[in-house]
Design an enzyme around this catalytic site. Structure first.
Site, PDB file in Angstrom:
ATOM      1  N   GLY A  11       0.804  -1.216   0.000  1.00 55.33           N
ATOM      2  CA  GLY A  11       0.000   0.000   0.000  1.00 55.33           C
ATOM      3  C   GLY A  11       0.835   1.263   0.000  1.00 55.33           C
ATOM      4  O   GLY A  11       0.413   2.300   0.511  1.00 55.33           O
ATOM      5  N   THR A  13       1.456   3.302  -2.305  1.00 56.29           N
ATOM      6  CA  THR A  13       0.922   4.391  -3.119  1.00 56.29           C
ATOM      7  C   THR A  13      -0.185   5.162  -2.405  1.00 56.29           C
ATOM      8  O   THR A  13      -0.665   6.173  -2.918  1.00 56.29           O
ATOM      9  CB  THR A  13       0.374   3.867  -4.452  1.00 56.29           C
ATOM     10  OG1 THR A  13      -0.674   2.922  -4.196  1.00 56.29           O
ATOM     11  CG2 THR A  13       1.470   3.199  -5.266  1.00 56.29           C
ATOM     12  N   ASP A  16      -0.905   6.800   3.769  1.00 55.87           N
ATOM     13  CA  ASP A  16       0.002   6.363   4.827  1.00 55.87           C
ATOM     14  C   ASP A  16       1.295   5.790   4.258  1.00 55.87           C
ATOM     15  O   ASP A  16       2.383   6.017   4.803  1.00 55.87           O
ATOM     16  CB  ASP A  16      -0.673   5.310   5.707  1.00 55.87           C
ATOM     17  CG  ASP A  16      -1.787   5.894   6.554  1.00 55.87           C
ATOM     18  OD1 ASP A  16      -2.082   7.097   6.411  1.00 55.87           O
ATOM     19  OD2 ASP A  16      -2.368   5.146   7.358  1.00 55.87           O
ATOM     20  N   LEU A  60      -1.943  -8.802  -2.666  1.00 56.22           N
ATOM     21  CA  LEU A  60      -2.352  -9.533  -1.465  1.00 56.22           C
ATOM     22  C   LEU A  60      -3.318 -10.675  -1.781  1.00 56.22           C
ATOM     23  O   LEU A  60      -3.575 -11.515  -0.932  1.00 56.22           O
ATOM     24  CB  LEU A  60      -3.007  -8.583  -0.455  1.00 56.22           C
ATOM     25  CG  LEU A  60      -2.093  -7.560   0.221  1.00 56.22           C
ATOM     26  CD1 LEU A  60      -2.877  -6.777   1.273  1.00 56.22           C
ATOM     27  CD2 LEU A  60      -0.886  -8.218   0.846  1.00 56.22           C
ATOM     28  N   ALA A  82      -1.851  -2.074   2.837  1.00 55.45           N
ATOM     29  CA  ALA A  82      -2.743  -2.279   1.698  1.00 55.45           C
ATOM     30  C   ALA A  82      -4.105  -2.767   2.166  1.00 55.45           C
ATOM     31  O   ALA A  82      -4.202  -3.608   3.068  1.00 55.45           O
ATOM     32  CB  ALA A  82      -2.133  -3.287   0.726  1.00 55.45           C
ATOM     33  N   ALA A  83      -5.146  -2.239   1.547  1.00 60.60           N
ATOM     34  CA  ALA A  83      -6.507  -2.654   1.889  1.00 60.60           C
ATOM     35  C   ALA A  83      -7.479  -2.011   0.915  1.00 60.60           C
ATOM     36  O   ALA A  83      -7.146  -1.026   0.246  1.00 60.60           O
ATOM     37  CB  ALA A  83      -6.867  -2.226   3.319  1.00 60.60           C
ATOM     38  N   SER A 126      -7.923  -0.843  12.584  1.00 60.69           N
ATOM     39  CA  SER A 126      -8.732   0.362  12.424  1.00 60.69           C
ATOM     40  C   SER A 126      -9.723   0.552  13.562  1.00 60.69           C
ATOM     41  O   SER A 126     -10.261  -0.423  14.109  1.00 60.69           O
ATOM     42  CB  SER A 126      -9.499   0.278  11.095  1.00 60.69           C
ATOM     43  OG  SER A 126     -10.489   1.273  11.006  1.00 60.69           O
ATOM     44  N   GLU A 128     -12.581   1.412  13.106  1.00 63.13           N
ATOM     45  CA  GLU A 128     -13.866   0.916  12.607  1.00 63.13           C
ATOM     46  C   GLU A 128     -14.195  -0.467  13.180  1.00 63.13           C
ATOM     47  O   GLU A 128     -15.347  -0.907  13.113  1.00 63.13           O
ATOM     48  CB  GLU A 128     -13.851   0.859  11.080  1.00 63.13           C
ATOM     49  CG  GLU A 128     -13.873   2.211  10.400  1.00 63.13           C
ATOM     50  CD  GLU A 128     -15.237   2.900  10.450  1.00 63.13           C
ATOM     51  OE1 GLU A 128     -16.251   2.185  10.546  1.00 63.13           O
ATOM     52  OE2 GLU A 128     -15.270   4.146  10.395  1.00 63.13           O
ATOM     53  N   TYR A 150     -16.045  -3.419   5.841  1.00 64.34           N
ATOM     54  CA  TYR A 150     -14.663  -2.985   6.050  1.00 64.34           C
ATOM     55  C   TYR A 150     -14.245  -3.242   7.495  1.00 64.34           C
ATOM     56  O   TYR A 150     -13.168  -3.787   7.751  1.00 64.34           O
ATOM     57  CB  TYR A 150     -14.525  -1.507   5.717  1.00 64.34           C
ATOM     58  CG  TYR A 150     -13.197  -0.908   6.137  1.00 64.34           C
ATOM     59  CD1 TYR A 150     -12.044  -1.121   5.388  1.00 64.34           C
ATOM     60  CD2 TYR A 150     -13.102  -0.116   7.289  1.00 64.34           C
ATOM     61  CE1 TYR A 150     -10.827  -0.569   5.770  1.00 64.34           C
ATOM     62  CE2 TYR A 150     -11.890   0.432   7.675  1.00 64.34           C
ATOM     63  CZ  TYR A 150     -10.759   0.208   6.921  1.00 64.34           C
ATOM     64  OH  TYR A 150      -9.565   0.740   7.305  1.00 64.34           O
ATOM     65  N   LYS A 154     -11.315  -5.749   8.755  1.00 67.28           N
ATOM     66  CA  LYS A 154     -10.200  -5.283   9.579  1.00 67.28           C
ATOM     67  C   LYS A 154     -10.128  -6.062  10.901  1.00 67.28           C
ATOM     68  O   LYS A 154      -9.024  -6.317  11.421  1.00 67.28           O
ATOM     69  CB  LYS A 154     -10.339  -3.782   9.863  1.00 67.28           C
ATOM     70  CG  LYS A 154      -9.857  -2.892   8.736  1.00 67.28           C
ATOM     71  CD  LYS A 154      -8.337  -2.989   8.563  1.00 67.28           C
ATOM     72  CE  LYS A 154      -7.801  -2.010   7.551  1.00 67.28           C
ATOM     73  NZ  LYS A 154      -6.335  -2.129   7.372  1.00 67.28           N
ATOM     74  N   ARG A 185      -4.924  12.726   1.393  1.00 68.21           N
ATOM     75  CA  ARG A 185      -6.100  11.882   1.558  1.00 68.21           C
ATOM     76  C   ARG A 185      -6.891  11.863   0.254  1.00 68.21           C
ATOM     77  O   ARG A 185      -6.962  12.858  -0.476  1.00 68.21           O
ATOM     78  CB  ARG A 185      -6.965  12.459   2.676  1.00 68.21           C
ATOM     79  CG  ARG A 185      -8.058  11.528   3.203  1.00 68.21           C
ATOM     80  CD  ARG A 185      -7.515  10.216   3.614  1.00 68.21           C
ATOM     81  NE  ARG A 185      -8.138   9.691   4.822  1.00 68.21           N
ATOM     82  CZ  ARG A 185      -8.150   8.415   5.147  1.00 68.21           C
ATOM     83  NH1 ARG A 185      -7.615   7.520   4.322  1.00 68.21           N
ATOM     84  NH2 ARG A 185      -8.668   8.008   6.275  1.00 68.21           N
TER      85      ARG A 185
END
Length: 324
Positions: A11, A13, A16, A60, A82-83, A126, A128, A150, A154, A185
């Site tokens: 992840g 790109t 974070d 992944l 990555a996610a 997260s 979340e 999501y 997670k 962001r």
């Protein structure tokens, strides 16, 4: 002469990933970043780093590609960022979200176990995962009750990290990160959507912005502060889980007030509440308790909420002014 350690970032790109790459380069690491093969080039966040990092295609969804990269580059640290990370999209693509955000963690942990169990691993968990919260603020011991595909994915990724740590002795840590933002962001996230819209309205490029629940509250921090916490976790003698947050909560309404007010605009004239942006199941009051991170890691956030929002607005105003 000691050689520089190698760190692998999945992840890279993303928001974070780009900030973490900068931090690791400053600390003398060789940085290898994984990117998923795509017909659309998405390297804009790391363009300024391209001559200092190594980019490798891997996915992944494909454990064999992960094993190959680990064998080829022999990293000392792996940061799994990555996610499929947009909550709203997870309701539309729940299976894909599970494959990447949940099972993808298992694939990379298994690849580490097969190639070099001595690798130190960071998992991006997260806030979340807390979802329908049972206590405020949330700590590392607060039970999870995710309210989106999501969040569910997670939660799986978090617990499989704990499982590999306890089952195989891996140095595998999870950062339970609350919302963290920056000028990098994506525009689909509400903080950037509001900042960008305030700047565009100020310049006369648009007239309104459509948002969902203005009363939704989040614990918002600054992304570079949070990637510093990731690195600190992997420098500890033993692995563990840490809540990373500011310990403050703010509503989307406050976000609008600060962003538009920074440019002398009346947000109520330009913000339209649109039910299409409401979640099918909203999370409750998310506010983290970062005491453990402060005590064990010596970590403190450096940028506050209002400064963060103003920074994002200024960045979008500058970018839009340059392009107009």
């Amino acid at each position: 002469m000691a050689t520089s350690p190698t760190a692998l970032i999945t992840g890279i790109t993303g928001q974070d990933g780009s900030y973490l790459a900068e931090l690791l380069l400053e600390k003398g690491y060789e940085v290898v970043g994984l990117h998923r093969r795509s017909s659309t080039v998405t390297f804009e966040r790391i363009t300024h780093l391209m001559d200092r990092i190594t980019l490798v295609p891997a996915d992944l969804l494909d454990e064999a590609s992960m094993i190959r990269v680990l064998r080829d580059f022999e990293p000392a640290e792996v940061y799994n960022l990555a996610a499929q990370s947009f909550v709203q999209t997870s309701f539309i693509q729940p299976v894909l979200t599970g494959e990447v955000t949940a099972l993808g963690v298992t694939r990379i942990l298994d690849a580490i176990l097969l190639t070099n169990p001595g690798i130190r691993f960071y998992q991006a968990s997260s806030s979340e995962m807390f979802g329908k919260v049972v206590e405020v603020p949330q700590t590392e011991r607060t039970p999870f009750h995710p309210r989106s595909p999501y969040g569910v994915a997670k939660t799986y990724g978090h617990w499989i990290t704990v499982n590999y740590r306890e089952s195989y002795g891996l140095h595998a840590s999870s950062g339970i990160l609350f919302n963290h933002e920056s000028p990098r962001r994506g525009l689909e996230f509400v903080t950037r959507k509001v900042a960008f819209s305030a700047a565009a309205i100020k310049l006369g490029l648009q007239q309104e912005v459509r948002l969902g629940n203005l009363e939704a509250q989040r614990d918002w921090g600054y992304a570079p502060d949070y990637v510093r916490a990731m690195w600190l976790m992997l420098q500890q003698d033993g692995p563990d889980d840490y809540v990373i947050s500011t310990g403050e909560t703010h509503s989307v309404r406050e976000l609008c007030e600060v962003a538009f007010g920074h440019l002398g605009l009346d947000w109520e004239r330009h913000v339209v509440v649109d039910e299409q942006f409401f979640r099918p199941a909203e999370v409750d009051l998310l506010i983290g308790d970062p005491k453990k991170a402060r005590t064990v890691l010596g970590w403190e956030p450096a940028v506050g909420f209002e400064d963060l929002v103003r920074m994002m607005v200024d960045a979008d105003l500058a970018s839009l002014s340059a392009g107009s």
